[in-house]
Design a protein around this motif. Structure first.
Motif, PDB file in Angstrom:
ATOM      1  N   ALA A 192      -9.665  -1.798   1.521  1.00 57.51           N
ATOM      2  CA  ALA A 192      -8.641  -2.241   0.572  1.00 57.51           C
ATOM      3  C   ALA A 192      -7.740  -3.306   1.199  1.00 57.51           C
ATOM      4  CB  ALA A 192      -7.808  -1.050   0.105  1.00 57.51           C
ATOM      5  N   TYR A 193      -7.376  -3.107   2.458  1.00 62.02           N
ATOM      6  CA  TYR A 193      -6.496  -4.039   3.169  1.00 62.02           C
ATOM      7  C   TYR A 193      -7.178  -5.397   3.333  1.00 62.02           C
ATOM      8  CZ  TYR A 193      -3.085  -5.455   6.755  1.00 62.02           C
ATOM      9  OH  TYR A 193      -2.109  -6.101   7.463  1.00 62.02           O
ATOM     10  N   ARG A 194      -8.452  -5.391   3.720  1.00 62.34           N
ATOM     11  CA  ARG A 194      -9.206  -6.641   3.895  1.00 62.34           C
ATOM     12  C   ARG A 194      -9.317  -7.380   2.554  1.00 62.34           C
ATOM     13  NH1 ARG A 194     -12.931  -4.829   6.708  1.00 62.34           N
ATOM     14  NH2 ARG A 194     -12.245  -5.648   8.698  1.00 62.34           N
ATOM     15  N   ASP A 195      -9.634  -6.668   1.500  1.00 64.41           N
ATOM     16  CA  ASP A 195      -9.743  -7.297   0.179  1.00 64.41           C
ATOM     17  C   ASP A 195      -8.417  -7.887  -0.251  1.00 64.41           C
ATOM     18  OD1 ASP A 195     -12.403  -6.551   0.082  1.00 64.41           O
ATOM     19  OD2 ASP A 195     -12.034  -4.784  -1.173  1.00 64.41           O
ATOM     20  N   TRP A 196      -7.333  -7.163  -0.009  1.00 61.86           N
ATOM     21  CA  TRP A 196      -6.007  -7.645  -0.388  1.00 61.86           C
ATOM     22  C   TRP A 196      -5.639  -8.903   0.412  1.00 61.86           C
ATOM     23  CZ3 TRP A 196      -1.279  -7.592   2.460  1.00 61.86           C
ATOM     24  CH2 TRP A 196      -0.169  -7.954   1.707  1.00 61.86           C
ATOM     25  N   LEU A 197      -5.932  -8.892   1.723  1.00 57.24           N
ATOM     26  CA  LEU A 197      -5.604 -10.045   2.551  1.00 57.24           C
ATOM     27  C   LEU A 197      -6.402 -11.275   2.136  1.00 57.24           C
ATOM     28  CD1 LEU A 197      -5.335  -8.464   6.118  1.00 57.24           C
ATOM     29  CD2 LEU A 197      -3.492  -9.478   4.777  1.00 57.24           C
ATOM     30  N   ARG A 198      -7.666 -11.083   1.799  1.00 52.51           N
ATOM     31  CA  ARG A 198      -8.486 -12.227   1.376  1.00 52.51           C
ATOM     32  C   ARG A 198      -8.003 -12.801   0.049  1.00 52.51           C
ATOM     33  NH1 ARG A 198     -14.255  -9.612   3.048  1.00 52.51           N
ATOM     34  NH2 ARG A 198     -14.125 -10.128   5.259  1.00 52.51           N
ATOM     35  N   ALA A 199      -7.515 -11.940  -0.834  1.00 46.57           N
ATOM     36  CA  ALA A 199      -7.033 -12.393  -2.135  1.00 46.57           C
ATOM     37  C   ALA A 199      -5.642 -13.021  -2.062  1.00 46.57           C
ATOM     38  CB  ALA A 199      -7.024 -11.234  -3.123  1.00 46.57           C
TER      39      ALA A 199
ATOM     40  N   ASP B 122      -8.731   4.490   9.251  1.00 47.53           N
ATOM     41  CA  ASP B 122      -8.786   4.839   7.831  1.00 47.53           C
ATOM     42  C   ASP B 122      -9.722   3.829   7.164  1.00 47.53           C
ATOM     43  OD1 ASP B 122      -8.438   5.368   5.157  1.00 47.53           O
ATOM     44  OD2 ASP B 122      -6.258   5.612   5.301  1.00 47.53           O
ATOM     45  N   ASP B 123     -10.965   4.235   6.930  1.00 41.63           N
ATOM     46  CA  ASP B 123     -11.982   3.321   6.409  1.00 41.63           C
ATOM     47  C   ASP B 123     -11.648   2.810   5.014  1.00 41.63           C
ATOM     48  OD1 ASP B 123     -13.247   3.824   8.775  1.00 41.63           O
ATOM     49  OD2 ASP B 123     -14.771   5.148   7.918  1.00 41.63           O
ATOM     50  N   ASP B 124     -11.115   3.676   4.166  1.00 41.09           N
ATOM     51  CA  ASP B 124     -10.755   3.247   2.809  1.00 41.09           C
ATOM     52  C   ASP B 124      -9.653   2.194   2.858  1.00 41.09           C
ATOM     53  OD1 ASP B 124     -12.612   4.982   1.703  1.00 41.09           O
ATOM     54  OD2 ASP B 124     -11.160   6.623   1.555  1.00 41.09           O
ATOM     55  N   LEU B 125      -8.651   2.427   3.706  1.00 41.76           N
ATOM     56  CA  LEU B 125      -7.568   1.453   3.859  1.00 41.76           C
ATOM     57  C   LEU B 125      -8.108   0.151   4.428  1.00 41.76           C
ATOM     58  CD1 LEU B 125      -4.573   0.727   3.718  1.00 41.76           C
ATOM     59  CD2 LEU B 125      -4.296   1.743   5.982  1.00 41.76           C
ATOM     60  N   ALA B 126      -9.062   0.223   5.345  1.00 43.51           N
ATOM     61  CA  ALA B 126      -9.634  -0.999   5.931  1.00 43.51           C
ATOM     62  C   ALA B 126     -10.242  -1.886   4.853  1.00 43.51           C
ATOM     63  CB  ALA B 126     -10.680  -0.638   6.978  1.00 43.51           C
TER      64      ALA B 126
ATOM     65  N   PHE C 154       0.809  -1.227   0.000  1.00 42.15           N
ATOM     66  CA  PHE C 154       0.000   0.000   0.000  1.00 42.15           C
ATOM     67  C   PHE C 154       0.843   1.277   0.000  1.00 42.15           C
ATOM     68  CE2 PHE C 154      -2.754  -3.285   1.641  1.00 42.15           C
ATOM     69  CZ  PHE C 154      -3.883  -3.098   0.862  1.00 42.15           C
ATOM     70  N   GLY C 155       2.160   1.123   0.007  1.00 44.76           N
ATOM     71  CA  GLY C 155       3.035   2.293  -0.042  1.00 44.76           C
ATOM     72  C   GLY C 155       3.006   3.123   1.233  1.00 44.76           C
ATOM     73  N   ILE C 156       2.878   2.447   2.375  1.00 45.90           N
ATOM     74  CA  ILE C 156       2.871   3.145   3.665  1.00 45.90           C
ATOM     75  C   ILE C 156       3.898   2.506   4.582  1.00 45.90           C
ATOM     76  CG2 ILE C 156       0.473   3.933   3.518  1.00 45.90           C
ATOM     77  CD1 ILE C 156      -0.408   1.535   5.104  1.00 45.90           C
TER      78      ILE C 156
END
Length: 101
Positions: A93-100, A87-91, A70-72
């Motif tokens: 995106a992060y959840r989707d990335w972890l599931r994938a 950070d709701d947007d990060l939450a 995520f570049g952080i």
């Protein structure tokens, strides 16, 4: 009273109704106070984050790898997972990335 078009219209209506500038300002302050009270007392849905750290750890993904995706900074991911930083947007995106992953 001069910047917002809705406020200008309200001031014009109140002036036609015979109110003084001082009374109009008092009415505007009361309207702002009501709006702020509603904002402060209305509950906001916060996405759950308790599942993120266990999900990341179960997939053996390091903080550094997740942060790099995520570049952080890794400390930002850690604070986010522990609920210190929101950070709701990060939450999402992060959840989707972890599931994938």
């Amino acid at each position: 009273m001069s910047a917002d078009s809705r406020t200008r219209e309200y001031v014009a209506r109140q002036t036609v109704a015979g109110r003084t500038k001082k009374e109009i300002i008092r009415l505007l302050k009361r309207a702002v106070a009501r709006k702020m009270f509603r904002c402060l007392t209305t509950p906001v849905a916060v996405p759950a984050i308790a599942d993120l750290r266990p999900l990341r750890q179960s997939k053996k993904i390091t903080l550094t790898a997740a942060a790099g995706q995520f570049g952080i900074w890794p400390t930002t991911v850690s604070a986010f997972e522990r609920g210190i930083r929101r950070d709701d947007d990060l939450a999402h995106a992060y959840r989707d990335w972890l599931r994938a992953a």
